[in-house]
Write a protein that holds these residues in place. Sequence first.
Motif, short mmCIF file in Angstrom:
data_model
loop_
_atom_site.label_atom_id
_atom_site.label_comp_id
_atom_site.label_asym_id
_atom_site.label_seq_id
_atom_site.Cartn_x
_atom_site.Cartn_y
_atom_site.Cartn_z
N TRP A 185 36.36 17.42 101.90
CA TRP A 185 36.69 18.42 100.89
C TRP A 185 36.87 17.71 99.57
O TRP A 185 37.63 16.74 99.48
CB TRP A 185 37.99 19.14 101.26
CG TRP A 185 37.87 20.03 102.46
CD1 TRP A 185 37.84 19.64 103.76
CD2 TRP A 185 37.76 21.45 102.45
NE1 TRP A 185 37.72 20.74 104.57
CE2 TRP A 185 37.68 21.86 103.79
CE3 TRP A 185 37.74 22.40 101.44
CZ2 TRP A 185 37.57 23.20 104.15
CZ3 TRP A 185 37.64 23.74 101.79
CH2 TRP A 185 37.55 24.12 103.13
N ASP A 186 36.17 18.16 98.53
CA ASP A 186 36.31 17.61 97.19
C ASP A 186 37.19 18.54 96.37
O ASP A 186 36.97 19.76 96.36
CB ASP A 186 34.95 17.45 96.51
CG ASP A 186 34.11 16.35 97.13
OD1 ASP A 186 34.69 15.37 97.64
OD2 ASP A 186 32.88 16.45 97.09
N ILE A 187 38.18 17.97 95.69
CA ILE A 187 39.12 18.75 94.90
C ILE A 187 38.78 18.57 93.43
O ILE A 187 38.67 17.45 92.94
CB ILE A 187 40.59 18.35 95.19
CG1 ILE A 187 41.04 18.76 96.61
CG2 ILE A 187 41.52 19.03 94.20
CD1 ILE A 187 40.36 18.20 97.75
N PHE A 188 38.61 19.70 92.73
CA PHE A 188 38.22 19.72 91.32
C PHE A 188 39.35 20.27 90.47
O PHE A 188 40.05 21.20 90.86
CB PHE A 188 36.97 20.59 91.13
CG PHE A 188 35.75 20.03 91.79
CD1 PHE A 188 34.91 19.19 91.10
CD2 PHE A 188 35.46 20.34 93.11
CE1 PHE A 188 33.77 18.66 91.70
CE2 PHE A 188 34.33 19.83 93.72
CZ PHE A 188 33.48 18.98 93.02
N PHE A 189 39.49 19.69 89.27
CA PHE A 189 40.52 20.10 88.33
C PHE A 189 39.90 20.18 86.94
O PHE A 189 39.18 19.27 86.53
CB PHE A 189 41.67 19.07 88.33
CG PHE A 189 42.81 19.42 87.43
CD1 PHE A 189 43.70 20.43 87.76
CD2 PHE A 189 43.02 18.72 86.26
CE1 PHE A 189 44.77 20.74 86.94
CE2 PHE A 189 44.09 19.01 85.43
CZ PHE A 189 44.97 20.03 85.77
N ASP A 190 40.17 21.28 86.25
CA ASP A 190 39.60 21.50 84.92
C ASP A 190 40.61 21.05 83.85
O ASP A 190 41.47 21.82 83.44
CB ASP A 190 39.25 22.97 84.74
CG ASP A 190 38.45 23.23 83.48
OD1 ASP A 190 38.37 22.34 82.61
OD2 ASP A 190 37.90 24.33 83.37
N PHE A 191 40.51 19.79 83.43
CA PHE A 191 41.42 19.22 82.44
C PHE A 191 41.41 20.05 81.15
O PHE A 191 42.46 20.31 80.57
CB PHE A 191 41.03 17.77 82.11
CG PHE A 191 41.31 16.80 83.22
CD1 PHE A 191 42.51 16.12 83.28
CD2 PHE A 191 40.36 16.57 84.20
CE1 PHE A 191 42.76 15.21 84.30
CE2 PHE A 191 40.61 15.67 85.23
CZ PHE A 191 41.81 14.99 85.28
N GLU A 192 40.22 20.43 80.72
CA GLU A 192 40.07 21.15 79.46
C GLU A 192 40.84 22.48 79.46
O GLU A 192 41.45 22.85 78.46
CB GLU A 192 38.58 21.41 79.20
CG GLU A 192 38.29 21.93 77.81
CD GLU A 192 36.79 22.03 77.57
OE1 GLU A 192 36.37 23.12 77.15
OE2 GLU A 192 36.08 21.05 77.80
N GLN A 193 40.82 23.16 80.58
CA GLN A 193 41.52 24.45 80.70
C GLN A 193 43.00 24.32 80.38
O GLN A 193 43.62 25.24 79.85
CB GLN A 193 41.34 25.02 82.10
CG GLN A 193 42.09 26.30 82.35
CD GLN A 193 41.92 26.81 83.77
OE1 GLN A 193 41.04 26.39 84.50
NE2 GLN A 193 42.77 27.72 84.17
N TYR A 194 43.57 23.17 80.68
CA TYR A 194 45.01 22.94 80.48
C TYR A 194 45.30 22.11 79.24
O TYR A 194 46.45 21.74 78.99
CB TYR A 194 45.62 22.28 81.73
CG TYR A 194 45.49 23.17 82.93
CD1 TYR A 194 46.31 24.28 83.09
CD2 TYR A 194 44.51 22.93 83.90
CE1 TYR A 194 46.18 25.12 84.18
CE2 TYR A 194 44.38 23.76 84.99
CZ TYR A 194 45.22 24.86 85.12
OH TYR A 194 45.09 25.70 86.21
#
Length: 91
Positions: free
Chosen positions: A35-44
């Motif tokens: 499972w690859d976990i993605f995070f949207d830095f720009e959104q925050y």
Amino acid sequence: MEMKYDDKYHLHLGYYENNCDYESIAYKRLSEDVWDIFFDFEQYGLKNTIEENELSLEGLGTRIFSIIGNDLTYETGVKRFEEWLAMQKII
């Protein structure tokens, strides 16, 4: 190698404590039990601390870590996401 994911196998992971509201999304690879976990830095409004060449997907963000296994429970995913947020000094 291009990663392929099945939209049916994804999990939203969130951290909502201490007046925080951070979310990531986990996608199961089609070709293996990962499972690859993605995070949207720009959104925050956060600076991306991950290597430039790391996998990023439009609308999902950057892969921040992976979890090996066929199944991923919400509890396990959230715990690992919280640990990652703490290591990055986001929380």
